[in-house]
Design a protein around this motif. Structure first.
Motif, PDB file in Angstrom:
ATOM      1  N   ALA A   1      32.692  48.459  38.779  1.00  0.00           N
ATOM      2  CA  ALA A   1      33.251  47.040  38.118  1.00  0.00           C
ATOM      3  C   ALA A   1      34.551  47.104  37.456  1.00  0.00           C
ATOM      4  O   ALA A   1      35.310  45.759  37.492  1.00  0.00           O
ATOM      5  CB  ALA A   1      32.286  46.996  36.860  1.00  0.00           C
ATOM      6  N   LEU A   2      35.039  48.047  36.963  1.00  0.00           N
ATOM      7  CA  LEU A   2      36.300  48.252  36.241  1.00  0.00           C
ATOM      8  C   LEU A   2      37.300  48.052  37.553  1.00  0.00           C
ATOM      9  O   LEU A   2      38.592  47.370  37.501  1.00  0.00           O
ATOM     10  CB  LEU A   2      36.634  49.368  35.778  1.00  0.00           C
ATOM     11  CG  LEU A   2      35.757  49.434  34.315  1.00  0.00           C
ATOM     12  CD1 LEU A   2      36.045  50.786  33.624  1.00  0.00           C
ATOM     13  CD2 LEU A   2      36.118  48.378  33.294  1.00  0.00           C
ATOM     14  N   GLN A   3      37.191  48.742  38.604  1.00  0.00           N
ATOM     15  CA  GLN A   3      38.091  48.658  39.708  1.00  0.00           C
ATOM     16  C   GLN A   3      38.071  47.317  40.339  1.00  0.00           C
ATOM     17  O   GLN A   3      39.230  46.789  40.768  1.00  0.00           O
ATOM     18  CB  GLN A   3      37.854  49.686  40.992  1.00  0.00           C
ATOM     19  CG  GLN A   3      37.774  51.137  40.192  1.00  0.00           C
ATOM     20  CD  GLN A   3      37.301  52.197  41.284  1.00  0.00           C
ATOM     21  OE1 GLN A   3      36.562  51.870  42.184  1.00  0.00           O
ATOM     22  NE2 GLN A   3      37.863  53.438  41.181  1.00  0.00           N
ATOM     23  N   CYS A   4      36.848  46.572  40.337  1.00  0.00           N
ATOM     24  CA  CYS A   4      36.655  45.452  41.173  1.00  0.00           C
ATOM     25  C   CYS A   4      37.503  44.277  40.336  1.00  0.00           C
ATOM     26  O   CYS A   4      38.420  43.578  40.526  1.00  0.00           O
ATOM     27  CB  CYS A   4      35.447  44.939  41.148  1.00  0.00           C
ATOM     28  SG  CYS A   4      35.162  43.443  41.829  1.00  0.00           S
ATOM     29  N   VAL A   5      37.541  44.108  38.823  1.00  0.00           N
ATOM     30  CA  VAL A   5      37.986  42.963  37.993  1.00  0.00           C
ATOM     31  C   VAL A   5      39.346  43.530  37.708  1.00  0.00           C
ATOM     32  O   VAL A   5      40.367  42.652  37.443  1.00  0.00           O
ATOM     33  CB  VAL A   5      36.920  43.109  36.759  1.00  0.00           C
ATOM     34  CG1 VAL A   5      37.639  41.914  35.623  1.00  0.00           C
ATOM     35  CG2 VAL A   5      35.454  42.542  37.279  1.00  0.00           C
ATOM     36  N   LEU A   6      39.640  44.667  37.310  1.00  0.00           N
ATOM     37  CA  LEU A   6      40.781  44.923  36.679  1.00  0.00           C
ATOM     38  C   LEU A   6      41.748  45.956  37.409  1.00  0.00           C
ATOM     39  O   LEU A   6      42.946  46.191  37.204  1.00  0.00           O
ATOM     40  CB  LEU A   6      40.720  46.055  35.394  1.00  0.00           C
ATOM     41  CG  LEU A   6      39.817  45.326  34.310  1.00  0.00           C
ATOM     42  CD1 LEU A   6      39.677  46.020  32.775  1.00  0.00           C
ATOM     43  CD2 LEU A   6      40.357  44.038  33.623  1.00  0.00           C
TER      44      LEU A   6
ATOM     45  N   THR B   1      40.014  39.528  27.914  1.00  0.00           N
ATOM     46  CA  THR B   1      39.560  38.390  27.427  1.00  0.00           C
ATOM     47  C   THR B   1      37.777  38.442  27.571  1.00  0.00           C
ATOM     48  O   THR B   1      37.327  39.129  28.201  1.00  0.00           O
ATOM     49  CB  THR B   1      39.918  37.245  27.897  1.00  0.00           C
ATOM     50  OG1 THR B   1      39.451  37.137  29.474  1.00  0.00           O
ATOM     51  CG2 THR B   1      41.390  37.081  28.202  1.00  0.00           C
ATOM     52  N   ASP B   2      37.203  37.292  26.670  1.00  0.00           N
ATOM     53  CA  ASP B   2      35.685  37.443  26.945  1.00  0.00           C
ATOM     54  C   ASP B   2      35.687  36.993  28.392  1.00  0.00           C
ATOM     55  O   ASP B   2      34.414  37.541  28.987  1.00  0.00           O
ATOM     56  CB  ASP B   2      35.252  36.072  26.174  1.00  0.00           C
ATOM     57  CG  ASP B   2      35.214  36.688  24.630  1.00  0.00           C
ATOM     58  OD1 ASP B   2      35.461  37.688  24.230  1.00  0.00           O
ATOM     59  OD2 ASP B   2      34.981  35.684  23.956  1.00  0.00           O
ATOM     60  N   ARG B   3      36.243  36.250  29.040  1.00  0.00           N
ATOM     61  CA  ARG B   3      35.920  36.072  30.543  1.00  0.00           C
ATOM     62  C   ARG B   3      36.244  37.099  31.299  1.00  0.00           C
ATOM     63  O   ARG B   3      35.129  37.286  32.496  1.00  0.00           O
ATOM     64  CB  ARG B   3      36.862  34.946  30.997  1.00  0.00           C
ATOM     65  CG  ARG B   3      36.442  34.566  32.541  1.00  0.00           C
ATOM     66  CD  ARG B   3      37.404  33.108  32.713  1.00  0.00           C
ATOM     67  NE  ARG B   3      37.243  32.775  34.077  1.00  0.00           N
ATOM     68  CZ  ARG B   3      37.563  31.652  34.739  1.00  0.00           C
ATOM     69  NH1 ARG B   3      38.755  31.134  33.969  1.00  0.00           N
ATOM     70  NH2 ARG B   3      37.464  31.514  35.869  1.00  0.00           N
TER      71      ARG B   3
END
Length: 242
Positions: free
Chosen positions: A29-34, A92-94
């Protein structure tokens, strides 16, 4: 109560990060989003992520409390923000919600830790009562249990999800409910889990034998003393198959 109760153990496992590697969905998840790289401290972030998950869940109350679904979504956003902030990553929240969405999807692409299924089957063959106790909404947790094929390995009546029972770990009433439903006794019941607050403290308060599955080698959070500690399933086998 069953005959020869002293020889029969009630042995119950946590699910998340006890039956399978709960870090991997978060890593993805972290690799995908950040777009975090390979040198990102995923293990340390995961530990704080779980810490905030336990603390914030306790603040919101039981999984079936009024407004629980709204509180659950809020907790999931806040735990990501708080855990990442400790490592200098402010989202951010998003962004936190996107991390949560990716994290949830990854939780169903899982497999048991090496040795987990073998140990469970050996314990069953030895005549012990083997089951699961896990916190969370029933539908969500059962989906993970099915993804692990544990629903075909463990007797359905020995699977307890807090959202269905009405009590959350570490509430000793959940453990007492399990004893009542499985005709086991607290003095001969064992609980294996990774969470210090929910699993170790919960089992101890219920009068069970607490086995801390500390495969991430983290430090205790309180003065409580688990009866045993293990970092791999071969160590759990040495403890339980004596």
């Amino acid at each position: 109560m069953r005959e020869n109760q002293n020889a029969i153990k009630g042995i119950f496992f946590d699910v998340d990060d006890t039956l399978y590697d709960h870090l991997e969905p978060l890593r993805m998840a972290l690799q995908c989003v950040l777009a975090t790289g390979e040198d990102f401290p995923y293990g340390k972030v995961y530990h704080r992520f779980r810490y905030y998950s336990d603390i914030l869940s306790a603040e919101h109350g039981a999984v079936n409390a009024a407004g629980a679904e709204r509180d659950l979504q809020d907790m999931r956003v806040r735990r990501a923000k708080l855990a990442l902030a400790e490592f200098g990553v402010h989202v951010t929240d998003r962004e936190a919600a996107r991390i949560q969405d990716a994290y949830l999807k990854g939780q169903f692409q899982i497999q048991p830790f090496p040795g987990a299924v073998e140990l469970i089957r050996n314990l069953q063959s030895a005549g012990h009562i083997v089951g699961l106790i896990t916190n969370g909404p029933e539908k969500h947790q059962m989906a993970k249990i099915k993804a692990l094929a544990m629903d075909s390995t463990i007797t359905p009546g020995n699977i307890f999800v807090s959202g269905a029972v009405g009590y959350d770990k570490p509430d000793p009433r959940l453990f007492a409910h399990v004893n009542a439903q499985t005709d086991t006794d607290a003095s001969h019941s064992f609980y294996i889990g990774d969470s210090w607050r929910n699993d170790v403290m919960g089992a101890l308060e219920a009068g069970w034998t607490a086995i801390w599955f500390n495969h991430r080698q983290v430090k205790p959070e309180t003065e409580h003393q688990p009866h045993y500690m293990a970092a791999a399933y071969r160590e759990l086998a040495d403890i339980l198959l004596d």
